[in-house]
Scaffold this motif. Structure first.
Motif, PDB file in Angstrom:
ATOM      1  N   VAL A  17       0.845  -1.207   0.000  1.00 31.78           N
ATOM      2  CA  VAL A  17       0.000   0.000   0.000  1.00 31.78           C
ATOM      3  C   VAL A  17       0.874   1.249   0.000  1.00 31.78           C
ATOM      4  O   VAL A  17       0.612   2.214  -0.730  1.00 31.78           O
ATOM      5  CB  VAL A  17      -0.945   0.005   1.216  1.00 31.78           C
ATOM      6  N   MET A  18       1.939   1.248   0.803  1.00 34.68           N
ATOM      7  CA  MET A  18       2.820   2.404   0.887  1.00 34.68           C
ATOM      8  C   MET A  18       3.512   2.665  -0.443  1.00 34.68           C
ATOM      9  O   MET A  18       3.637   3.821  -0.879  1.00 34.68           O
ATOM     10  CB  MET A  18       3.861   2.181   1.991  1.00 34.68           C
ATOM     11  N   LEU A  19       3.948   1.619  -1.122  1.00 31.90           N
ATOM     12  CA  LEU A  19       4.611   1.801  -2.412  1.00 31.90           C
ATOM     13  C   LEU A  19       3.626   2.362  -3.442  1.00 31.90           C
ATOM     14  O   LEU A  19       3.991   3.220  -4.256  1.00 31.90           O
ATOM     15  CB  LEU A  19       5.183   0.467  -2.903  1.00 31.90           C
ATOM     16  N   ALA A  20       2.377   1.913  -3.380  1.00 35.36           N
ATOM     17  CA  ALA A  20       1.353   2.435  -4.296  1.00 35.36           C
ATOM     18  C   ALA A  20       1.090   3.912  -4.025  1.00 35.36           C
ATOM     19  O   ALA A  20       0.931   4.709  -4.963  1.00 35.36           O
ATOM     20  CB  ALA A  20       0.069   1.630  -4.145  1.00 35.36           C
ATOM     21  N   ILE A  21       1.064   4.300  -2.752  1.00 35.21           N
ATOM     22  CA  ILE A  21       0.866   5.708  -2.397  1.00 35.21           C
ATOM     23  C   ILE A  21       2.022   6.554  -2.915  1.00 35.21           C
ATOM     24  O   ILE A  21       1.821   7.643  -3.475  1.00 35.21           O
ATOM     25  CB  ILE A  21       0.718   5.867  -0.870  1.00 35.21           C
ATOM     26  N   ALA A  22       3.241   6.056  -2.732  1.00 32.66           N
ATOM     27  CA  ALA A  22       4.421   6.794  -3.189  1.00 32.66           C
ATOM     28  C   ALA A  22       4.374   7.006  -4.698  1.00 32.66           C
ATOM     29  O   ALA A  22       4.651   8.111  -5.194  1.00 32.66           O
ATOM     30  CB  ALA A  22       5.689   6.040  -2.799  1.00 32.66           C
ATOM     31  N   ALA A  23       4.017   5.972  -5.444  1.00 32.61           N
ATOM     32  CA  ALA A  23       3.954   6.078  -6.898  1.00 32.61           C
ATOM     33  C   ALA A  23       2.836   7.026  -7.330  1.00 32.61           C
ATOM     34  O   ALA A  23       3.034   7.879  -8.209  1.00 32.61           O
ATOM     35  CB  ALA A  23       3.749   4.696  -7.510  1.00 32.61           C
ATOM     36  N   ALA A  24       1.663   6.894  -6.714  1.00 26.36           N
ATOM     37  CA  ALA A  24       0.520   7.728  -7.100  1.00 26.36           C
ATOM     38  C   ALA A  24       0.794   9.201  -6.813  1.00 26.36           C
ATOM     39  O   ALA A  24       0.526  10.075  -7.659  1.00 26.36           O
ATOM     40  CB  ALA A  24      -0.732   7.269  -6.352  1.00 26.36           C
ATOM     41  N   ALA A  25       1.335   9.493  -5.628  1.00 29.26           N
ATOM     42  CA  ALA A  25       1.616  10.887  -5.278  1.00 29.26           C
ATOM     43  C   ALA A  25       2.691  11.467  -6.187  1.00 29.26           C
ATOM     44  O   ALA A  25       2.587  12.618  -6.652  1.00 29.26           O
ATOM     45  CB  ALA A  25       2.052  10.982  -3.814  1.00 29.26           C
ATOM     46  N   GLY A  26       3.730  10.687  -6.460  1.00 20.76           N
ATOM     47  CA  GLY A  26       4.806  11.168  -7.316  1.00 20.76           C
ATOM     48  C   GLY A  26       4.347  11.461  -8.733  1.00 20.76           C
ATOM     49  O   GLY A  26       4.657  12.518  -9.298  1.00 20.76           O
ATOM     50  N   LEU A  27       3.597  10.546  -9.322  1.00 19.99           N
ATOM     51  CA  LEU A  27       3.119  10.744 -10.684  1.00 19.99           C
ATOM     52  C   LEU A  27       2.088  11.874 -10.754  1.00 19.99           C
ATOM     53  O   LEU A  27       2.016  12.595 -11.759  1.00 19.99           O
ATOM     54  CB  LEU A  27       2.536   9.443 -11.224  1.00 19.99           C
ATOM     55  N   SER A  28       1.310  12.039  -9.703  1.00 19.21           N
ATOM     56  CA  SER A  28       0.362  13.161  -9.661  1.00 19.21           C
ATOM     57  C   SER A  28       1.103  14.491  -9.642  1.00 19.21           C
ATOM     58  O   SER A  28       0.676  15.470 -10.276  1.00 19.21           O
ATOM     59  CB  SER A  28      -0.550  13.048  -8.433  1.00 19.21           C
ATOM     60  N   SER A  29       2.222  14.535  -8.931  1.00 25.47           N
ATOM     61  CA  SER A  29       3.023  15.769  -8.916  1.00 25.47           C
ATOM     62  C   SER A  29       3.567  16.068 -10.303  1.00 25.47           C
ATOM     63  O   SER A  29       3.673  17.233 -10.707  1.00 25.47           O
ATOM     64  CB  SER A  29       4.158  15.658  -7.898  1.00 25.47           C
ATOM     65  N   MET A  30       3.907  15.017 -11.057  1.00 28.16           N
ATOM     66  CA  MET A  30       4.384  15.223 -12.424  1.00 28.16           C
ATOM     67  C   MET A  30       3.272  15.790 -13.311  1.00 28.16           C
ATOM     68  O   MET A  30       3.512  16.628 -14.180  1.00 28.16           O
ATOM     69  CB  MET A  30       4.887  13.907 -13.011  1.00 28.16           C
ATOM     70  N   ALA A  31       2.051  15.323 -13.094  1.00 31.27           N
ATOM     71  CA  ALA A  31       0.911  15.842 -13.863  1.00 31.27           C
ATOM     72  C   ALA A  31       0.711  17.336 -13.590  1.00 31.27           C
ATOM     73  O   ALA A  31       0.433  18.120 -14.504  1.00 31.27           O
ATOM     74  CB  ALA A  31      -0.348  15.058 -13.519  1.00 31.27           C
ATOM     75  N   ILE A  32       0.852  17.725 -12.324  1.00 29.24           N
ATOM     76  CA  ILE A  32       0.725  19.147 -11.971  1.00 29.24           C
ATOM     77  C   ILE A  32       1.842  19.956 -12.615  1.00 29.24           C
ATOM     78  O   ILE A  32       1.623  21.069 -13.109  1.00 29.24           O
ATOM     79  CB  ILE A  32       0.726  19.312 -10.445  1.00 29.24           C
ATOM     80  N   LEU A  33       3.052  19.395 -12.629  1.00 33.07           N
ATOM     81  CA  LEU A  33       4.175  20.081 -13.268  1.00 33.07           C
ATOM     82  C   LEU A  33       3.898  20.314 -14.745  1.00 33.07           C
ATOM     83  O   LEU A  33       4.159  21.406 -15.279  1.00 33.07           O
ATOM     84  CB  LEU A  33       5.451  19.259 -13.087  1.00 33.07           C
ATOM     85  N   MET A  34       3.365  19.306 -15.417  1.00 33.86           N
ATOM     86  CA  MET A  34       3.060  19.447 -16.849  1.00 33.86           C
ATOM     87  C   MET A  34       2.007  20.533 -17.082  1.00 33.86           C
ATOM     88  O   MET A  34       2.106  21.319 -18.033  1.00 33.86           O
ATOM     89  CB  MET A  34       2.605  18.104 -17.411  1.00 33.86           C
ATOM     90  N   ARG A  35       1.021  20.584 -16.207  1.00 34.00           N
ATOM     91  CA  ARG A  35      -0.004  21.628 -16.340  1.00 34.00           C
ATOM     92  C   ARG A  35       0.600  23.003 -16.071  1.00 34.00           C
ATOM     93  O   ARG A  35       0.231  23.984 -16.727  1.00 34.00           O
ATOM     94  CB  ARG A  35      -1.146  21.339 -15.361  1.00 34.00           C
ATOM     95  N   PHE A  36       1.519  23.076 -15.134  1.00 38.18           N
ATOM     96  CA  PHE A  36       2.167  24.342 -14.808  1.00 38.18           C
ATOM     97  C   PHE A  36       3.006  24.841 -15.982  1.00 38.18           C
ATOM     98  O   PHE A  36       3.015  26.039 -16.300  1.00 38.18           O
ATOM     99  CB  PHE A  36       3.043  24.168 -13.571  1.00 38.18           C
ATOM    100  N   ILE A  37       3.709  23.932 -16.651  1.00 28.81           N
ATOM    101  CA  ILE A  37       4.544  24.322 -17.790  1.00 28.81           C
ATOM    102  C   ILE A  37       3.697  24.957 -18.894  1.00 28.81           C
ATOM    103  O   ILE A  37       4.137  25.879 -19.586  1.00 28.81           O
ATOM    104  CB  ILE A  37       5.315  23.098 -18.326  1.00 28.81           C
ATOM    105  N   GLY A  38       2.456  24.493 -19.036  1.00 32.15           N
ATOM    106  CA  GLY A  38       1.581  25.050 -20.057  1.00 32.15           C
ATOM    107  C   GLY A  38       0.777  26.250 -19.613  1.00 32.15           C
ATOM    108  O   GLY A  38      -0.020  26.789 -20.397  1.00 32.15           O
ATOM    109  N   SER A  39       0.975  26.710 -18.380  1.00 32.54           N
ATOM    110  CA  SER A  39       0.190  27.832 -17.853  1.00 32.54           C
ATOM    111  C   SER A  39       0.756  29.172 -18.325  1.00 32.54           C
ATOM    112  O   SER A  39       1.933  29.275 -18.682  1.00 32.54           O
ATOM    113  CB  SER A  39       0.179  27.791 -16.327  1.00 32.54           C
ATOM    114  N   PRO A  40      -0.066  30.231 -18.304  1.00 33.24           N
ATOM    115  CA  PRO A  40       0.417  31.564 -18.704  1.00 33.24           C
ATOM    116  C   PRO A  40       1.591  32.054 -17.872  1.00 33.24           C
ATOM    117  O   PRO A  40       2.429  32.803 -18.376  1.00 33.24           O
ATOM    118  CB  PRO A  40      -0.826  32.449 -18.505  1.00 33.24           C
ATOM    119  N   ASP A  41       1.652  31.640 -16.588  1.00 36.33           N
ATOM    120  CA  ASP A  41       2.755  32.081 -15.740  1.00 36.33           C
ATOM    121  C   ASP A  41       4.103  31.673 -16.311  1.00 36.33           C
ATOM    122  O   ASP A  41       5.111  32.371 -16.131  1.00 36.33           O
ATOM    123  CB  ASP A  41       2.611  31.482 -14.332  1.00 36.33           C
TER     124      ASP A  41
END
Length: 317
Positions: free
Chosen positions: A230-254
């Motif tokens: 369960v802990m390894l799944a949480i680590a993977a899910a949280a990490g990949l979710s952070s990457m998704a946010i990074l990708m959205r940030f790169i495409g933002s007007p900021d």
């Protein structure tokens, strides 16, 4: 037995108890965990994101770094004083100054007071909002030591929040507020999930080292070997979710409005995903023996990824 420890464990032992630890001054320096100060470079993140590098902001960020580092060292010593009996049973923590007997608690309390005073003195040179964030860090750290680190699941959430507070402290120190942009929301969301992943990675590595041995529960924690998947799944899910946010940030007007070549920043994404996958696999093998952020700064492959991210950012600037 330390004679059977792998190279990763031996490196952590060296960091926990340097040769100078035979002297009082050396023991105090060891207890301060200066190698952990590397985590406080997160304070400079808002300065970088703001694209403002005037001398006043650089000075304030540097003051914030040392203020935060001194106070953080005080919390480490507080933790080690209270945990010295448990640390005596740990394969590497038993070499810490208080667990080994190189330092007495009475000395530790004096050092804590001195570090808090020095850190508070530096904080007084900065906006009061920085001092409030620093105080919040101290309260959260003390609560973590006294109770929260033994609470299932809540401990890794608190650790992630302690990392995020460093980013917020850097923002408040220079009074940038990310220049009124929405970048702060993106960066804080990214930081929350990334550091949640790294906090969980550490627990995963600790559980992986327990394996099928006689000890089925982490010392001083509420996790058992059965929690590992369960802990390894949480680590993977949280990490990949952070990457998704990074990708959205790169495409933002900021980003598109503040970088001359914003599309180049997309190269950062595969670099960080590779680094994250590698960290997860190393945790799965029980190879991460220290704080994941500190491990990243010492690991040659992680250093190459960091250099790559830096160079890509320069090209996009």
């Amino acid at each position: 037995m330390t004679s059977n420890s792998d190279s990763g464990v031996r490196r952590e032992m060296a960091s926990e108890r340097p040769a100078a630890a035979t002297s009082l001054a050396g023991s105090i320096i060891s207890a301060m965990r200066l190698h952990q100060w590397s985590k406080n470079f997160l304070i400079f993140v808002p300065l970088i994101i703001s694209h403002e590098f005037d001398l006043a902001d650089i000075r304030d960020a540097a003051i914030a770094f040392f203020s935060f580092s001194l106070v953080a060292s005080a919390t480490y010593i507080f933790n080690d004083i209270l945990d010295r009996e448990v640390d005596e049973l740990h394969e590497t923590k038993r070499l810490r100054p208080f667990a080994s007997g190189d330092l007495q608690p009475s000395t530790g309390w004096f050092v804590i007071a001195a570090l808090i005073l020095l850190g508070a003195g530096l904080a007084a040179l900065l906006p009061i909002a920085f001092g409030m964030v620093l105080a919040a860090y101290v309260v959260a750290s003390v609560a973590y030591t006294l109770r929260l680190k033994r609470m299932l699941g809540l401990d890794i959430v608190v650790i992630a929040c302690l990392y995020v507070l460093r980013v917020i402290a850097g923002d408040e120190a220079i009074g940038a507020q990310f220049e009124g942009l929405d970048s702060s929301d993106w960066i804080l969301a990214f930081s929350c999930l990334l550091f949640l992943s790294l906090a969980t990675v550490k627990r995963c590595s600790e559980l992986a080292r327990l394996g099928s041995g006689p000890q089925q529960r982490l010392l001083g924690r509420s996790y058992t070997v059965g929690d590992y998947p369960v802990m390894l799944a949480i680590a993977a899910a949280a990490g990949l979710s952070s990457m998704a946010i990074l990708m959205r940030f790169i495409g933002s007007p900021d980003v598109t409005q503040n970088f001359s070549q914003p599309r180049i920043l997309w190269v950062i994404v595969p670099l960080l995903i590779f680094w994250l996958i590698r960290m997860l696999l190393l945790a799965n093998r029980g190879k991460i023996h220290t704080d994941p952020v500190v491990y990243t700064l010492r690991d040659p492959m992680s250093q190459l990824c960091g250099i790559g991210v830096f160079l890509v950012s320069l090209l996009a600037w």
